[in-house]
Motif scaffolding. Structure first.
Motif, mmCIF file in Angstrom:
data_model
loop_
_atom_site.group_PDB
_atom_site.id
_atom_site.type_symbol
_atom_site.label_atom_id
_atom_site.label_comp_id
_atom_site.label_asym_id
_atom_site.label_seq_id
_atom_site.Cartn_x
_atom_site.Cartn_y
_atom_site.Cartn_z
ATOM 1 N N ALA A 58 42.872 40.459 37.633
ATOM 2 C CA ALA A 58 41.605 41.000 37.102
ATOM 3 C C ALA A 58 41.070 42.133 37.967
ATOM 4 O O ALA A 58 41.123 42.088 39.196
ATOM 5 C CB ALA A 58 40.568 39.884 37.005
ATOM 6 N N THR A 59 40.554 43.174 37.306
ATOM 7 C CA THR A 59 39.951 44.301 38.033
ATOM 8 C C THR A 59 38.497 43.932 38.376
ATOM 9 O O THR A 59 37.919 43.041 37.749
ATOM 10 C CB THR A 59 39.951 45.565 37.144
ATOM 11 O OG1 THR A 59 39.125 45.304 35.987
ATOM 12 C CG2 THR A 59 41.347 45.930 36.679
ATOM 13 N N THR A 70 42.724 41.346 31.763
ATOM 14 C CA THR A 70 41.471 41.113 31.018
ATOM 15 C C THR A 70 40.818 39.783 31.380
ATOM 16 O O THR A 70 39.733 39.483 30.909
ATOM 17 C CB THR A 70 41.729 41.103 29.491
ATOM 18 O OG1 THR A 70 42.537 39.953 29.151
ATOM 19 C CG2 THR A 70 42.413 42.365 29.018
ATOM 20 N N ARG A 71 41.505 38.965 32.203
ATOM 21 C CA ARG A 71 41.015 37.598 32.470
ATOM 22 C C ARG A 71 40.248 37.536 33.779
ATOM 23 O O ARG A 71 40.844 37.645 34.857
ATOM 24 C CB ARG A 71 42.204 36.629 32.520
ATOM 25 C CG ARG A 71 42.988 36.599 31.217
ATOM 26 C CD ARG A 71 44.303 35.870 31.361
ATOM 27 N NE ARG A 71 45.095 36.002 30.148
ATOM 28 C CZ ARG A 71 46.413 35.851 30.094
ATOM 29 N NH1 ARG A 71 47.093 35.569 31.201
ATOM 30 N NH2 ARG A 71 47.053 35.984 28.945
ATOM 31 N N PRO A 72 38.921 37.355 33.705
ATOM 32 C CA PRO A 72 38.135 37.331 34.948
ATOM 33 C C PRO A 72 38.522 36.142 35.829
ATOM 34 O O PRO A 72 38.922 35.089 35.336
ATOM 35 C CB PRO A 72 36.688 37.186 34.441
ATOM 36 C CG PRO A 72 36.801 36.677 33.044
ATOM 37 C CD PRO A 72 38.098 37.155 32.502
ATOM 38 N N GLY A 73 38.438 36.379 37.139
ATOM 39 C CA GLY A 73 38.718 35.292 38.085
ATOM 40 C C GLY A 73 40.186 35.010 38.296
ATOM 41 O O GLY A 73 40.557 34.014 38.910
ATOM 42 N N THR A 74 41.072 35.875 37.787
ATOM 43 C CA THR A 74 42.519 35.693 38.009
ATOM 44 C C THR A 74 43.017 36.811 38.928
ATOM 45 O O THR A 74 42.336 37.830 39.091
ATOM 46 C CB THR A 74 43.302 35.734 36.673
ATOM 47 O OG1 THR A 74 43.102 37.022 36.066
ATOM 48 C CG2 THR A 74 42.834 34.642 35.720
ATOM 49 N N LYS A 117 35.200 50.711 25.850
ATOM 50 C CA LYS A 117 35.164 51.404 27.163
ATOM 51 C C LYS A 117 35.901 50.546 28.214
ATOM 52 O O LYS A 117 36.653 51.068 29.042
ATOM 53 C CB LYS A 117 33.690 51.597 27.581
ATOM 54 C CG LYS A 117 33.499 52.404 28.859
ATOM 55 C CD LYS A 117 33.573 53.903 28.579
ATOM 56 C CE LYS A 117 33.192 54.735 29.781
ATOM 57 N NZ LYS A 117 34.182 54.756 30.862
ATOM 58 N N ILE A 118 35.694 49.219 28.142
ATOM 59 C CA ILE A 118 36.374 48.318 29.084
ATOM 60 C C ILE A 118 37.900 48.431 28.914
ATOM 61 O O ILE A 118 38.650 48.546 29.900
ATOM 62 C CB ILE A 118 35.918 46.854 28.859
ATOM 63 C CG1 ILE A 118 34.443 46.699 29.287
ATOM 64 C CG2 ILE A 118 36.794 45.873 29.633
ATOM 65 C CD1 ILE A 118 33.810 45.350 28.931
ATOM 66 N N ILE A 119 38.351 48.466 27.661
ATOM 67 C CA ILE A 119 39.804 48.555 27.398
ATOM 68 C C ILE A 119 40.337 49.903 27.866
ATOM 69 O O ILE A 119 41.406 49.978 28.486
ATOM 70 C CB ILE A 119 40.099 48.338 25.895
ATOM 71 C CG1 ILE A 119 39.715 46.913 25.482
ATOM 72 C CG2 ILE A 119 41.582 48.577 25.592
ATOM 73 C CD1 ILE A 119 39.709 46.666 23.990
ATOM 74 N N LYS A 120 39.583 50.980 27.586
ATOM 75 C CA LYS A 120 40.030 52.332 28.016
ATOM 76 C C LYS A 120 40.211 52.371 29.537
ATOM 77 O O LYS A 120 41.156 52.962 30.057
ATOM 78 C CB LYS A 120 39.035 53.389 27.567
ATOM 79 C CG LYS A 120 39.242 53.834 26.127
ATOM 80 C CD LYS A 120 38.597 55.176 25.841
ATOM 81 C CE LYS A 120 38.924 55.642 24.436
ATOM 82 N NZ LYS A 120 38.262 54.848 23.391
ATOM 83 N N ASN A 121 39.257 51.746 30.260
ATOM 84 C CA ASN A 121 39.349 51.730 31.723
ATOM 85 C C ASN A 121 40.593 50.955 32.189
ATOM 86 O O ASN A 121 41.224 51.316 33.181
ATOM 87 C CB ASN A 121 38.087 51.133 32.337
ATOM 88 C CG ASN A 121 36.871 52.022 32.119
ATOM 89 O OD1 ASN A 121 37.013 53.193 31.747
ATOM 90 N ND2 ASN A 121 35.686 51.488 32.315
ATOM 91 N N ASN A 178 35.856 41.306 36.343
ATOM 92 C CA ASN A 178 35.148 40.189 36.994
ATOM 93 C C ASN A 178 33.635 40.305 36.825
ATOM 94 O O ASN A 178 32.927 39.322 36.708
ATOM 95 C CB ASN A 178 35.505 40.127 38.479
ATOM 96 C CG ASN A 178 36.896 39.552 38.701
ATOM 97 O OD1 ASN A 178 37.365 38.732 37.907
ATOM 98 N ND2 ASN A 178 37.570 39.994 39.749
ATOM 99 N N GLN A 179 33.168 41.553 36.813
ATOM 100 C CA GLN A 179 31.726 41.785 36.761
ATOM 101 C C GLN A 179 31.164 41.681 35.331
ATOM 102 O O GLN A 179 30.050 41.201 35.139
ATOM 103 C CB GLN A 179 31.436 43.188 37.323
ATOM 104 C CG GLN A 179 29.965 43.433 37.596
ATOM 105 C CD GLN A 179 29.738 44.807 38.227
ATOM 106 O OE1 GLN A 179 30.686 45.517 38.534
ATOM 107 N NE2 GLN A 179 28.490 45.174 38.406
ATOM 108 N N TYR A 180 31.949 42.125 34.336
ATOM 109 C CA TYR A 180 31.372 42.297 32.998
ATOM 110 C C TYR A 180 31.957 41.406 31.896
ATOM 111 O O TYR A 180 31.492 41.458 30.766
ATOM 112 C CB TYR A 180 31.531 43.759 32.557
ATOM 113 C CG TYR A 180 30.690 44.724 33.348
ATOM 114 C CD1 TYR A 180 29.296 44.675 33.282
ATOM 115 C CD2 TYR A 180 31.282 45.692 34.165
ATOM 116 C CE1 TYR A 180 28.511 45.554 34.008
ATOM 117 C CE2 TYR A 180 30.503 46.579 34.906
ATOM 118 C CZ TYR A 180 29.115 46.505 34.822
ATOM 119 O OH TYR A 180 28.345 47.376 35.539
#
Length: 320
Positions: A246-247, A239-243, A314-318, A251-253
């Motif tokens: 991260a998916t 869930t952590r962008p830039g790590t 939706k982000i969590i489901k993905n 990173n995008q949202y």
């Protein structure tokens, strides 16, 4: 409470959970997921935030849970003029010319913080210490809160006027963020039938504070396999962008991801979910079952996600 072994204790907890759920169901119609989340957070020694529009039985649910669990219960109605002293208590000058501390409503097993986002941050912060340390400090003296201690807070969605968004640090103290939904047609029929007649419901007190503390300790002793631990920690890491984990979508949202407290709660919640389901050790499905309510308030979307209508759920489901 004496059980021959941990296995027997987990079986007892499984049965208690079913009985408690049935008893609550006499008063609270539907809202099964919310009831389950509240009970898991209590058994895991966490706090729970219930979010929904007015009239969805948020307060009724908390009162019913307190009745069935035979615990002390205080309700604090949060308003814009509420002061920290109204929650934790205050020092007053006694007849003997000495100051004495008069305890506030936070000194209870279950505290219902009703409409917690209606009060300014200074007063919200008064709850922070109580939730984290299970104690409050007044005039330099520390006062220990009764055990077990839970805060069950209700919040109307932020769009409504006159609300103060909860700070991230405060949100992170809540184990679960539970969204209450409108009842189905059949459920609403039952609600109206039950609540407009003349048949008062008497609830049985099924479990007391001592038993709850015992089960809280039991849940911590439940073993977890390495692959389930790794799955929970990786899920939080994603869930952590830039790590590294991260998916591309994160990173995008996403502006901000979940902290280590989320990983701890995922494992505790999975252990409890397994126990109330009659299992002796959690698997990946148990982590997934509690993931949405644990991650929902720990992921901050960016403007792009909001503009494109991409919800946190939706982000969590993905990710799952």
């Amino acid at each position: 409470m004496q059980y021959t072994n941990d296995k027997a204790a987990v079986d007892a907890l499984h049965q208690f959970y079913k009985d408690i759920k049935n008893e609550i169901g006499k008063v609270v119609i539907g809202q099964d997921e919310a009831v389950k989340s509240v009970l898991i957070s209590i058994l895991s020694n966490g706090h729970c935030l219930l979010v929904g529009v007015p009239g969805l039985a948020k307060t009724l649910l908390v009162q019913t849970v307190a009745d069935v669990l035979d615990l002390n219960f205080n309700r604090i109605q949060f308003t814009p003029d509420l002061m920290p002293g109204d929650i934790i208590g205050s020092e007053i000058l006694g007849e003997d010319r000495n100051f004495k501390f008069i305890k506030g409503p936070v000194f209870s097993n279950i505290v219902l913080a009703d409409e917690i986002n209606r009060t300014p941050p200074k007063t919200q912060a008064a709850l922070l210490e109580a939730m984290q340390e299970k104690s409050v400090t007044a005039a330099g003296h520390k006062h220990i809160l009764p055990k077990p201690f839970f805060v069950l807070a209700t919040q109307n969605p932020i769009e409504q006027e006159g609300t103060y968004p909860l700070p991230e640090a405060q949100l992170d103290r809540f184990m679960f963020n539970v969204l209450l939904t409108y009842p189905t047609f059949q459920e609403e029929l039952t609600i109206v039938k039950n609540s407009t007649g003349n048949n008062p419901v008497t609830l049985k007190k099924l479990i007391n504070a001592e038993q709850i503390e015992y089960f809280q300790q039991l849940i911590r002793t439940i073993p977890v396999t390495d692959n389930v631990l790794e799955y929970a920690v990786k899920l939080t890491g994603k869930t952590r962008p830039g790590t590294p984990l991260a998916t591309p979508e994160i990173n995008q949202y996403v502006n901000w991801g979940a902290g280590p407290r989320a990983s701890q709660f995922l494992i505790l919640g999975a252990k409890c979910h397994a126990a109330i389901s009659g299992k002796y050790s959690p698997d990946i499905e148990d982590v997934q079952a509690v993931a949405e309510a644990i991650l929902r308030h720990r992921i901050v979307r960016n403007y792009r996600a909001e503009a494109e209508g991409l919800s946190i759920e939706k982000i969590i489901k993905n990710l799952l």
